[in-house]
Design a protein around this motif. Structure first.
Motif, PDB file in Angstrom:
ATOM      1  N   THR A  62      39.414  29.774   0.513  1.00  0.00           N
ATOM      2  CA  THR A  62      40.834  30.112   0.603  1.00  0.00           C
ATOM      3  C   THR A  62      41.056  31.305   1.512  1.00  0.00           C
ATOM      4  OG1 THR A  62      41.291  29.222  -1.604  1.00  0.00           O
ATOM      5  CG2 THR A  62      42.863  30.798  -0.716  1.00  0.00           C
ATOM      6  N   THR A  63      40.233  32.337   1.370  1.00  0.00           N
ATOM      7  CA  THR A  63      40.402  33.547   2.173  1.00  0.00           C
ATOM      8  C   THR A  63      40.133  33.299   3.648  1.00  0.00           C
ATOM      9  OG1 THR A  63      39.749  34.925   0.286  1.00  0.00           O
ATOM     10  CG2 THR A  63      39.652  35.939   2.471  1.00  0.00           C
ATOM     11  N   LEU A  64      39.002  32.675   3.973  1.00  0.00           N
ATOM     12  CA  LEU A  64      38.638  32.493   5.370  1.00  0.00           C
ATOM     13  C   LEU A  64      39.518  31.468   6.073  1.00  0.00           C
ATOM     14  CD1 LEU A  64      34.729  32.657   5.291  1.00  0.00           C
ATOM     15  CD2 LEU A  64      36.397  34.491   5.571  1.00  0.00           C
ATOM     16  N   SER A  65      39.894  30.393   5.372  1.00  0.00           N
ATOM     17  CA  SER A  65      40.724  29.374   6.021  1.00  0.00           C
ATOM     18  C   SER A  65      42.097  29.931   6.380  1.00  0.00           C
ATOM     19  CB  SER A  65      40.869  28.145   5.118  1.00  0.00           C
ATOM     20  OG  SER A  65      41.573  28.458   3.930  1.00  0.00           O
ATOM     21  N   ARG A  66      42.620  30.844   5.574  1.00  0.00           N
ATOM     22  CA  ARG A  66      43.913  31.454   5.897  1.00  0.00           C
ATOM     23  C   ARG A  66      43.827  32.283   7.168  1.00  0.00           C
ATOM     24  NH1 ARG A  66      45.658  33.263  -0.278  1.00  0.00           N
ATOM     25  NH2 ARG A  66      46.403  31.189  -0.920  1.00  0.00           N
ATOM     26  N   HIS A  67      42.639  32.743   7.470  1.00  0.00           N
ATOM     27  CA  HIS A  67      42.451  33.553   8.670  1.00  0.00           C
ATOM     28  C   HIS A  67      42.129  32.703   9.897  1.00  0.00           C
ATOM     29  CE1 HIS A  67      41.526  37.308  10.801  1.00  0.00           C
ATOM     30  NE2 HIS A  67      40.593  36.598  11.410  1.00  0.00           N
ATOM     31  N   TYR A  68      41.261  31.693   9.731  1.00  0.00           N
ATOM     32  CA  TYR A  68      40.752  30.936  10.871  1.00  0.00           C
ATOM     33  C   TYR A  68      41.454  29.601  11.108  1.00  0.00           C
ATOM     34  CZ  TYR A  68      36.790  34.151  11.282  1.00  0.00           C
ATOM     35  OH  TYR A  68      36.012  35.258  11.466  1.00  0.00           O
ATOM     36  N   ALA A  69      42.023  28.993  10.072  1.00  0.00           N
ATOM     37  CA  ALA A  69      42.630  27.673  10.245  1.00  0.00           C
ATOM     38  C   ALA A  69      43.845  27.762  11.164  1.00  0.00           C
ATOM     39  CB  ALA A  69      43.023  27.087   8.897  1.00  0.00           C
ATOM     40  N   ILE A  70      44.045  26.710  11.953  1.00  0.00           N
ATOM     41  CA  ILE A  70      45.094  26.696  12.978  1.00  0.00           C
ATOM     42  C   ILE A  70      46.236  25.783  12.547  1.00  0.00           C
ATOM     43  CG2 ILE A  70      45.630  26.180  15.376  1.00  0.00           C
ATOM     44  CD1 ILE A  70      43.747  28.553  14.982  1.00  0.00           C
TER      45      ILE A  70
ATOM     46  N   THR B  51      27.107  23.494  -3.398  1.00  0.00           N
ATOM     47  CA  THR B  51      28.553  23.595  -3.525  1.00  0.00           C
ATOM     48  C   THR B  51      29.198  24.003  -2.211  1.00  0.00           C
ATOM     49  OG1 THR B  51      28.365  24.181  -5.859  1.00  0.00           O
ATOM     50  CG2 THR B  51      30.431  24.741  -4.762  1.00  0.00           C
ATOM     51  N   PHE B  52      28.646  25.031  -1.557  1.00  0.00           N
ATOM     52  CA  PHE B  52      29.221  25.523  -0.309  1.00  0.00           C
ATOM     53  C   PHE B  52      29.072  24.497   0.807  1.00  0.00           C
ATOM     54  CE2 PHE B  52      29.877  29.321  -2.478  1.00  0.00           C
ATOM     55  CZ  PHE B  52      30.471  30.279  -1.666  1.00  0.00           C
ATOM     56  N   GLN B  53      27.948  23.798   0.860  1.00  0.00           N
ATOM     57  CA  GLN B  53      27.779  22.772   1.885  1.00  0.00           C
ATOM     58  C   GLN B  53      28.776  21.643   1.676  1.00  0.00           C
ATOM     59  OE1 GLN B  53      23.751  21.932   2.857  1.00  0.00           O
ATOM     60  NE2 GLN B  53      24.198  20.005   3.849  1.00  0.00           N
ATOM     61  N   GLY B  54      29.036  21.301   0.407  1.00  0.00           N
ATOM     62  CA  GLY B  54      30.029  20.279   0.110  1.00  0.00           C
ATOM     63  C   GLY B  54      31.433  20.678   0.502  1.00  0.00           C
TER      64      GLY B  54
ATOM     65  N   VAL C  16      37.440  15.384   1.499  1.00  0.00           N
ATOM     66  CA  VAL C  16      37.491  15.612   2.942  1.00  0.00           C
ATOM     67  C   VAL C  16      38.668  16.519   3.305  1.00  0.00           C
ATOM     68  CG1 VAL C  16      38.037  14.470   5.143  1.00  0.00           C
ATOM     69  CG2 VAL C  16      36.208  13.585   3.685  1.00  0.00           C
ATOM     70  N   LEU C  17      39.809  16.290   2.696  1.00  0.00           N
ATOM     71  CA  LEU C  17      40.978  17.120   2.978  1.00  0.00           C
ATOM     72  C   LEU C  17      40.737  18.574   2.592  1.00  0.00           C
ATOM     73  CD1 LEU C  17      43.797  14.662   1.856  1.00  0.00           C
ATOM     74  CD2 LEU C  17      43.259  15.361   4.197  1.00  0.00           C
ATOM     75  N   VAL C  18      40.058  18.782   1.473  1.00  0.00           N
ATOM     76  CA  VAL C  18      39.723  20.144   1.051  1.00  0.00           C
ATOM     77  C   VAL C  18      38.773  20.789   2.060  1.00  0.00           C
ATOM     78  CG1 VAL C  18      38.529  21.516  -0.716  1.00  0.00           C
ATOM     79  CG2 VAL C  18      40.153  19.752  -1.397  1.00  0.00           C
ATOM     80  N   LYS C  19      37.792  20.040   2.538  1.00  0.00           N
ATOM     81  CA  LYS C  19      36.855  20.578   3.523  1.00  0.00           C
ATOM     82  C   LYS C  19      37.567  20.964   4.818  1.00  0.00           C
ATOM     83  CE  LYS C  19      33.760  17.225   3.560  1.00  0.00           C
ATOM     84  NZ  LYS C  19      32.537  16.473   3.967  1.00  0.00           N
TER      85      LYS C  19
ATOM     86  N   ALA D 285      40.818  21.471   5.397  1.00  0.00           N
ATOM     87  CA  ALA D 285      41.808  22.537   5.211  1.00  0.00           C
ATOM     88  C   ALA D 285      41.155  23.844   4.778  1.00  0.00           C
ATOM     89  CB  ALA D 285      42.845  22.109   4.170  1.00  0.00           C
ATOM     90  N   GLY D 286      40.013  23.730   4.083  1.00  0.00           N
ATOM     91  CA  GLY D 286      39.300  24.915   3.633  1.00  0.00           C
ATOM     92  C   GLY D 286      39.666  25.388   2.251  1.00  0.00           C
ATOM     93  N   GLN D 287      40.672  24.777   1.638  1.00  0.00           N
ATOM     94  CA  GLN D 287      41.118  25.244   0.320  1.00  0.00           C
ATOM     95  C   GLN D 287      41.621  24.083  -0.526  1.00  0.00           C
ATOM     96  OE1 GLN D 287      44.978  27.471   0.678  1.00  0.00           O
ATOM     97  NE2 GLN D 287      44.450  27.486   2.847  1.00  0.00           N
ATOM     98  N   ARG D 288      41.397  24.200  -1.833  1.00  0.00           N
ATOM     99  CA  ARG D 288      41.780  23.120  -2.745  1.00  0.00           C
ATOM    100  C   ARG D 288      43.278  23.032  -2.974  1.00  0.00           C
ATOM    101  NH1 ARG D 288      38.252  22.567  -8.041  1.00  0.00           N
ATOM    102  NH2 ARG D 288      38.422  24.827  -8.192  1.00  0.00           N
ATOM    103  N   GLU D 289      44.013  24.102  -2.609  1.00  0.00           N
ATOM    104  CA  GLU D 289      45.462  24.081  -2.784  1.00  0.00           C
ATOM    105  C   GLU D 289      46.123  22.948  -2.012  1.00  0.00           C
ATOM    106  OE1 GLU D 289      43.609  26.648  -2.298  1.00  0.00           O
ATOM    107  OE2 GLU D 289      44.279  28.401  -3.439  1.00  0.00           O
ATOM    108  N   VAL D 290      45.420  22.415  -1.008  1.00  0.00           N
ATOM    109  CA  VAL D 290      45.986  21.332  -0.209  1.00  0.00           C
ATOM    110  C   VAL D 290      46.303  20.120  -1.075  1.00  0.00           C
ATOM    111  CG1 VAL D 290      43.732  20.329   0.370  1.00  0.00           C
ATOM    112  CG2 VAL D 290      45.657  19.992   1.911  1.00  0.00           C
ATOM    113  N   LEU D 291      45.589  19.943  -2.177  1.00  0.00           N
ATOM    114  CA  LEU D 291      45.781  18.766  -3.013  1.00  0.00           C
ATOM    115  C   LEU D 291      47.093  18.796  -3.800  1.00  0.00           C
ATOM    116  CD1 LEU D 291      42.144  18.304  -4.382  1.00  0.00           C
ATOM    117  CD2 LEU D 291      43.222  17.265  -2.374  1.00  0.00           C
TER     118      LEU D 291
END
Length: 345
Positions: A245-253, A152-155, A47-50, A52-58
């Motif tokens: 990773t790319t899109l979340s860096r742009h859209y995540a707040i 994979t993308f839906q997950g 859930v945290l990865v979803k 945040a948008g990126q696995r680096e959060v872990l």
């Protein structure tokens, strides 16, 4: 699991409202204490990865500590089982299902200094050339490989599109274009889908392994990753990491930044139904913390917004839907804090 089907209109960015960001299901071998504890931790990580948008959060130290006490963030959980194989009486896979507290998850990410990506997300269009047995072809939505991509993308909460490869597509793009990575032609052909995020790639299949390269083209920039002997699941995971990773860096707040105010001027609000729909629309945008009416003049409504992140991020978020259309001619010099839009039903 079906592919995400996203309709587009000229001038709009193809997007979807992603559901299930705060719910998760993971397979388990049983319902004992240890199996449940491990499943809770894995579900929280997913859930945290979803969100945040990126696995680096872990790898964040605050997040790692939270993974040791996942029950703190779960509001409801249960188990289900489903048949696997031809004999349902002999083969049943069990799954742990959890619903997480959205407010608690968001607060955890804020305290960890991690930006939050809301449910309105742009779609990614995939132009993929696959070589198998000496034959090359562009992958479309009807094949088996896109199903693996979709799962994979839906997950990961990432909307996905494959080209129709109808007459218009085949006239505009050839297998040579995709295999050679001619991004100019691919970007032009992608306009009909409204996608700014374009995943391209060429893969050679040898038995069940793939070799080649994947590239993401987004707003004039391109990033690539090599594919060396991966199976289909690993290829799609690599693709999801690149896109997420790319899109979340742009859209995540990043809500830890100081909030600011901006004035949103919306024309063509002709009824109370329009006004109510506008408010519902704005409530779904993560960047907007608070909305208050500044002035109403005829069919024009002026709203004062308290926002997290930048105005450019807010503009990107507003552009993901179809109801608000930017009116650039209305922007006057020195009015950077005022954004002008027209409501479209």
């Amino acid at each position: 699991m079906g592919l995400l089907v996203l309709s587009t209109l000229p001038g709009y960015t193809s997007a979807a409202t992603v559901k299930g960001l705060y719910t998760q299901e993971v397979p388990v071998s049983g319902q004992g204490y240890q199996e449940r504890a491990d499943a809770m931790s894995q579900a929280l990580a997913n859930v945290l990865v979803k969100v945040a948008g990126q696995r680096e959060v872990l790898s964040n130290s605050v997040v790692r500590r939270a993974l040791a006490r996942p029950e703190t963030y779960i509001s409801k959980f249960g188990f289900r089982s489903s048949s696997v194989g031809e004999d349902p009486s002999l083969n049943r896979q069990q799954y742990f299902q959890a619903v997480f507290d959205q407010q608690a998850i968001n607060q955890l990410l804020r305290s960890a200094g991690v930006a939050i990506w809301g449910p309105s997300r742009p779609s990614t269009l995939v132009w993929l050339a696959l070589e198998n047995g000496g034959q090359r072809a562009i992958v479309n939505a009807s094949g088996a490989f896109p199903v693996v991509f979709a799962e994979t993308f839906q997950g990961r909460g990432l909307p996905l599109l494959f080209p129709l490869m109808d007459f218009e597509d085949t006239a505009a793009v050839s297998t040579v274009d995709v295999w050679g990575g001619f991004t100019g032609k691919l970007q032009e052909a992608s306009r009909r889908y409204g996608s700014e995020s374009i995943l391209t790639g060429r893969l050679s299949q040898n038995d069940e392994r793939f070799y080649g390269r994947l590239s993401l083209v987004f707003r004039g920039a391109s990033q690539s990753v090599a594919v060396n002997g991966l199976d289909a699941a690993a290829v799609t995971q690599l693709a999801a990491d690149l896109v997420g990773t790319t899109l979340s860096r742009h859209y995540a707040i990043d809500a830890s930044d100081a909030s600011s105010k901006t004035l949103l001027v919306v024309g063509n609000i002709a009824s109370l139904e329009d006004y109510a729909a506008l408010n519902r629309y704005l409530e779904r945008i993560t960047a907007i913390r608070d909305v208050s009416v500044y002035r109403v003049a005829g069919s024009t409504v002026e709203l004062e917004l308290v926002i997290d992140g930048s105005e450019s991020q807010l503009a990107d978020a507003l552009a993901l839907g179809r109801n608000l259309r930017r009116v650039p001619s209305a922007v006057q010099p020195g009015s950077a804090a005022t954004m002008h839009y027209s409501w479209s039903r």
